[in-house]
Scaffold this motif. Structure first.
Motif, PDB file in Angstrom:
ATOM      1  N   ARG A 300       0.822  -1.217   0.000  1.00  0.00           N
ATOM      2  CA  ARG A 300       0.000   0.000   0.000  1.00  0.00           C
ATOM      3  C   ARG A 300       0.852   1.260   0.000  1.00  0.00           C
ATOM      4  N   SER A 301       1.981   1.256   0.714  1.00  0.00           N
ATOM      5  CA  SER A 301       2.806   2.480   0.713  1.00  0.00           C
ATOM      6  C   SER A 301       3.404   2.691  -0.681  1.00  0.00           C
ATOM      7  N   ALA A 302       3.727   1.596  -1.381  1.00  0.00           N
ATOM      8  CA  ALA A 302       4.234   1.741  -2.755  1.00  0.00           C
ATOM      9  C   ALA A 302       3.142   2.310  -3.670  1.00  0.00           C
ATOM     10  N   GLU A 303       1.909   1.900  -3.430  1.00  0.00           N
ATOM     11  CA  GLU A 303       0.799   2.439  -4.229  1.00  0.00           C
ATOM     12  C   GLU A 303       0.620   3.937  -3.959  1.00  0.00           C
ATOM     13  N   TRP A 304       0.640   4.328  -2.668  1.00  0.00           N
ATOM     14  CA  TRP A 304       0.480   5.755  -2.333  1.00  0.00           C
ATOM     15  C   TRP A 304       1.620   6.568  -2.949  1.00  0.00           C
ATOM     16  N   LEU A 305       2.836   6.020  -2.838  1.00  0.00           N
ATOM     17  CA  LEU A 305       3.988   6.746  -3.377  1.00  0.00           C
ATOM     18  C   LEU A 305       3.856   6.957  -4.878  1.00  0.00           C
ATOM     19  N   THR A 306       3.574   5.883  -5.590  1.00  0.00           N
ATOM     20  CA  THR A 306       3.566   6.003  -7.052  1.00  0.00           C
ATOM     21  C   THR A 306       2.395   6.875  -7.525  1.00  0.00           C
ATOM     22  N   ASP A 307       1.250   6.781  -6.851  1.00  0.00           N
ATOM     23  CA  ASP A 307       0.138   7.671  -7.202  1.00  0.00           C
ATOM     24  C   ASP A 307       0.574   9.128  -7.077  1.00  0.00           C
ATOM     25  N   ALA A 308       1.352   9.419  -6.032  1.00  0.00           N
ATOM     26  CA  ALA A 308       1.752  10.811  -5.790  1.00  0.00           C
ATOM     27  C   ALA A 308       2.827  11.285  -6.768  1.00  0.00           C
ATOM     28  N   VAL A 309       3.824  10.429  -7.053  1.00  0.00           N
ATOM     29  CA  VAL A 309       4.991  10.952  -7.792  1.00  0.00           C
ATOM     30  C   VAL A 309       4.933  10.772  -9.312  1.00  0.00           C
ATOM     31  N   ILE A 310       4.057   9.897  -9.818  1.00  0.00           N
ATOM     32  CA  ILE A 310       4.046   9.678 -11.280  1.00  0.00           C
ATOM     33  C   ILE A 310       3.785  10.984 -12.048  1.00  0.00           C
ATOM     34  N   PRO A 311       2.769  11.783 -11.668  1.00  0.00           N
ATOM     35  CA  PRO A 311       2.572  13.039 -12.411  1.00  0.00           C
ATOM     36  C   PRO A 311       3.802  13.952 -12.316  1.00  0.00           C
ATOM     37  N   ALA A 312       4.457  13.961 -11.163  1.00  0.00           N
ATOM     38  CA  ALA A 312       5.640  14.830 -10.997  1.00  0.00           C
ATOM     39  C   ALA A 312       6.792  14.329 -11.871  1.00  0.00           C
ATOM     40  N   LEU A 313       6.983  13.022 -11.940  1.00  0.00           N
ATOM     41  CA  LEU A 313       8.089  12.498 -12.757  1.00  0.00           C
ATOM     42  C   LEU A 313       7.804  12.691 -14.248  1.00  0.00           C
ATOM     43  N   HIS A 314       6.539  12.893 -14.602  1.00  0.00           N
ATOM     44  CA  HIS A 314       6.191  13.244 -15.981  1.00  0.00           C
ATOM     45  C   HIS A 314       6.235  14.756 -16.197  1.00  0.00           C
ATOM     46  N   GLY A 315       6.626  15.501 -15.167  1.00  0.00           N
ATOM     47  CA  GLY A 315       6.792  16.952 -15.311  1.00  0.00           C
ATOM     48  C   GLY A 315       5.513  17.752 -15.141  1.00  0.00           C
ATOM     49  N   ARG A 316       4.462  17.093 -14.627  1.00  0.00           N
ATOM     50  CA  ARG A 316       3.185  17.803 -14.491  1.00  0.00           C
ATOM     51  C   ARG A 316       2.961  18.333 -13.080  1.00  0.00           C
ATOM     52  N   ARG A 317       3.900  18.101 -12.182  1.00  0.00           N
ATOM     53  CA  ARG A 317       3.708  18.513 -10.794  1.00  0.00           C
ATOM     54  C   ARG A 317       5.087  18.651 -10.152  1.00  0.00           C
ATOM     55  N   ASP A 318       5.175  19.456  -9.107  1.00  0.00           N
ATOM     56  CA  ASP A 318       6.446  19.610  -8.405  1.00  0.00           C
ATOM     57  C   ASP A 318       6.744  18.325  -7.611  1.00  0.00           C
ATOM     58  N   LEU A 319       7.978  17.815  -7.735  1.00  0.00           N
ATOM     59  CA  LEU A 319       8.320  16.534  -7.101  1.00  0.00           C
ATOM     60  C   LEU A 319       8.305  16.627  -5.571  1.00  0.00           C
ATOM     61  N   GLY A 320       8.769  17.763  -5.049  1.00  0.00           N
ATOM     62  CA  GLY A 320       8.772  17.940  -3.590  1.00  0.00           C
ATOM     63  C   GLY A 320       7.352  17.912  -3.025  1.00  0.00           C
ATOM     64  N   ARG A 321       6.435  18.577  -3.696  1.00  0.00           N
ATOM     65  CA  ARG A 321       5.035  18.579  -3.235  1.00  0.00           C
ATOM     66  C   ARG A 321       4.447  17.181  -3.329  1.00  0.00           C
ATOM     67  N   ALA A 322       4.790  16.481  -4.407  1.00  0.00           N
ATOM     68  CA  ALA A 322       4.275  15.113  -4.585  1.00  0.00           C
ATOM     69  C   ALA A 322       4.770  14.216  -3.449  1.00  0.00           C
ATOM     70  N   ALA A 323       6.044  14.376  -3.084  1.00  0.00           N
ATOM     71  CA  ALA A 323       6.589  13.542  -2.001  1.00  0.00           C
ATOM     72  C   ALA A 323       5.874  13.858  -0.685  1.00  0.00           C
ATOM     73  N   ARG A 324       5.558  15.128  -0.476  1.00  0.00           N
ATOM     74  CA  ARG A 324       4.854  15.479   0.773  1.00  0.00           C
ATOM     75  C   ARG A 324       3.430  14.906   0.776  1.00  0.00           C
ATOM     76  N   ALA A 325       2.803  14.826  -0.402  1.00  0.00           N
ATOM     77  CA  ALA A 325       1.469  14.204  -0.481  1.00  0.00           C
ATOM     78  C   ALA A 325       1.576  12.723  -0.090  1.00  0.00           C
ATOM     79  N   TYR A 326       2.663  12.083  -0.525  1.00  0.00           N
ATOM     80  CA  TYR A 326       2.892  10.681  -0.130  1.00  0.00           C
ATOM     81  C   TYR A 326       3.022  10.577   1.392  1.00  0.00           C
ATOM     82  N   ARG A 327       3.765  11.507   2.006  1.00  0.00           N
ATOM     83  CA  ARG A 327       3.933  11.459   3.458  1.00  0.00           C
ATOM     84  C   ARG A 327       2.569  11.547   4.168  1.00  0.00           C
TER      85      ARG A 327
END
Ligand SMILES: Cc1cc2nc3c(=O)[nH]c(=O)nc-3n(C[C@H](O)[C@H](O)[C@H](O)COP(=O)(O)OP(=O)(O)OC[C@H]3O[C@@H](n4cnc5c(N)ncnc54)[C@H](O)[C@@H]3O)c2cc1C
Length: 415
Positions: A300-327
């Motif tokens: 489940r933590s891998a699912e939460w992480l990837t949901d949060a960071v995939i848009p950022a790694l595609h350049g559609r979102r800030d990576l730092g904000r995405a990581a905080r959403a995962y937290r």
């Protein structure tokens, strides 16, 4: 050119992360110190709670696990006051597939995913950094050391997390007051049911797994450890023989050795400890193995992480904000871990927990909530809330005064 992500560890959390990132079209390296595709974690009871079913279904793993022989179950629970029957219509079952089958299967899935490079026999021995930001890893193999730069480093490297150590991330550790020992048995009588016995602070289980086997275990307070010092099969069988509706177990039914540990402390780390670095699975939270949460938290933590960071790694979102959403998503685990830390030391079961256990044997609403809690299918507040505690108290009082009134409570239970 670097990778979008480097994932350290090709076990449950790492494989799930890599699968999802690869399926999203990202370039991923997975670094695993084990050399063999067949390597697997030995110290794991592999009972994945029902709260993880939606994640496994979404990943396409639920049916695949069943196809490989996994067994599903919703154990009946003995509370000391009576039996709590599972809500078979609404409670997702747990699933069990031994890690010797599950781990190689997941690793093969990762190896077959386009965009993912699986580097077996590679141990992470250093980090690449720019100031505080982690920008990749150094991996050592028989061929020497190699630098793997990446926009995101994912530590999925288990409870000792070398990646966290290399990044200077402290673990918040806590002791565990219980031991765990289990073994496998076959040819149990037809009609045997999965069961879990709560015996004060001890837990005993009998649950089915793949290949027609049953896992039979005792997870007890360390004060009761002495009989398990040797001849552990006999100790497990003797312990179970005193429990209500336990199967009689014989030496010829045993399969393999007794597995387990006399000590398994907690470790919790910030899942987003430095820019460019995130932790998943046991690397973020190694909780008590007794309630069987770790595999579920890894998926489940891998699912939460990837949901949060995939848009950022595609350049559609800030990576730092995405990581905080995962937290923030990870707080679901943190809430349970706080309770587990208390529970693993409380050898006298706290009064609210005793109340809930007793009420659940009489009241289907309390039983349903206890089931959701035990399967980690809802936050702890599903049980730990003033209304449910008050209802449990009224139920127990009614049951003790006039057992015949208990039927009314069942009949009027809310859904
Ligand atoms: C006694 C016991 C019983 C348990 N029973 C259950 C249960 O019934 N149900 C349940 O849900 N959970 C259970 N768990 C917990 C469960 O086993 C873990 O939570 C789960 O395996 C965590 O998965 P993970 O992918 O985070 O880490 P791990 O499975 O620990 O994998 C970490 C990976 O990282 C790799 N690695 C480590 N360091 C490096 C490095 N430097 N470089 C490269 N690779 C590296 C390792 O080789 C490994 O493959 C149990 C745990 C214990 C101890």
């Amino acid at each position: 050119m670097g990778f979008d992500a480097v994932v350290v560890g090709a076990s449950l959390a790492g494989c799930t992360t890599a699968l999802q990132l690869g399926r999203a079209g990202l370039r991923v390296a997975v670094v695993e110190r084990q050399r063999s595709m067949g390597a697997h974690k030995g110290l794991c009871g592999h009972f994945v709670l029902g709260g993880t079913k939606p994640t496994l279904e979404r990943l396409g793993l639920w049916q695949a696990m069943l196809d490989r022989g996994a067994a599903t179950s919703r154990p009946r629970v003995w509370t000391g006051d009576g039996w709590v029957d599972p809500d078979v219509d609404r409670l997702d079952p747990a699933i069990s597939l031994r890690r010797r089958v599950l781990d190689p299967f997941l690793r093969q899935l990762v190896a077959d995913t386009p965009g993912v490079e699986l580097l077996l026999g590679h141990r992470v021995t250093g980090l690449l950094t720019e100031g505080r930001r982690v920008t990749g890893v150094r991996a050592t193999s028989d061929a020497g050391e190699q630098a793997l730069p990446a926009r995101l480093v994912v530590g999925a490297d288990g409870h000792t997390s070398p990646v966290a150590r290399l990044a200077g991330v402290e673990a918040d550790a806590a002791p565990n007051g219980r031991f765990l020992y289990w073994s496998y048995y076959r040819d149990l009588p037809a009609g045997e049911e999965p069961k879990l016995w709560l015996v004060g602070a001890d837990v005993a289980v009998i649950v089915p797994t793949d290949d027609g086997l049953w896992l039979v275990g005792v997870f007890g307070a360390k004060a009761g450890l002495e009989p398990f010092a040797d001849r552990r099969h006999e100790a497990i069988e003797r312990y179970l023989s005193d429990l209500p509706e336990s199967p009689s177990l014989h030496p010829e039914q045993r399969v393999g050795k007794v597995v387990g540990t006399s000590d398994y402390p907690f470790a919790r780390r910030d899942p987003v400890p430095r820019p460019g670095l995130v932790l998943v699975g046991d690397a973020a939270t190694t909780s008590d193995p007794v309630p069987a949460v770790g595999c579920g938290w890894a998926f489940r933590s891998a699912e939460w992480l990837t949901d949060a960071v995939i848009p950022a790694l595609h350049g559609r979102r800030d990576l730092g904000r995405a990581a905080r959403a995962y937290r923030r998503s990870h707080r679901f685990v943190d809430r349970y871990d706080r309770l587990a830390r208390r529970d693993a030391l409380t050898l006298d079961v706290p009064r609210p927990a005793r109340l809930i256990r007793e009420a659940a044997t009489h009241d289907s609403d309390v039983a349903r909530r206890l089931g959701l809690f035990a399967m980690r299918a809802a936050p702890p507040s599903v049980v730990m809330n003033p209304r449910t505690l008050a209802r449990a108290w009224r139920t127990v009082r009614a049951a003790r005064r006039a057992p015949s009134a208990v039927g009314d409570v069942r009949a009027t239970a809310t859904t």
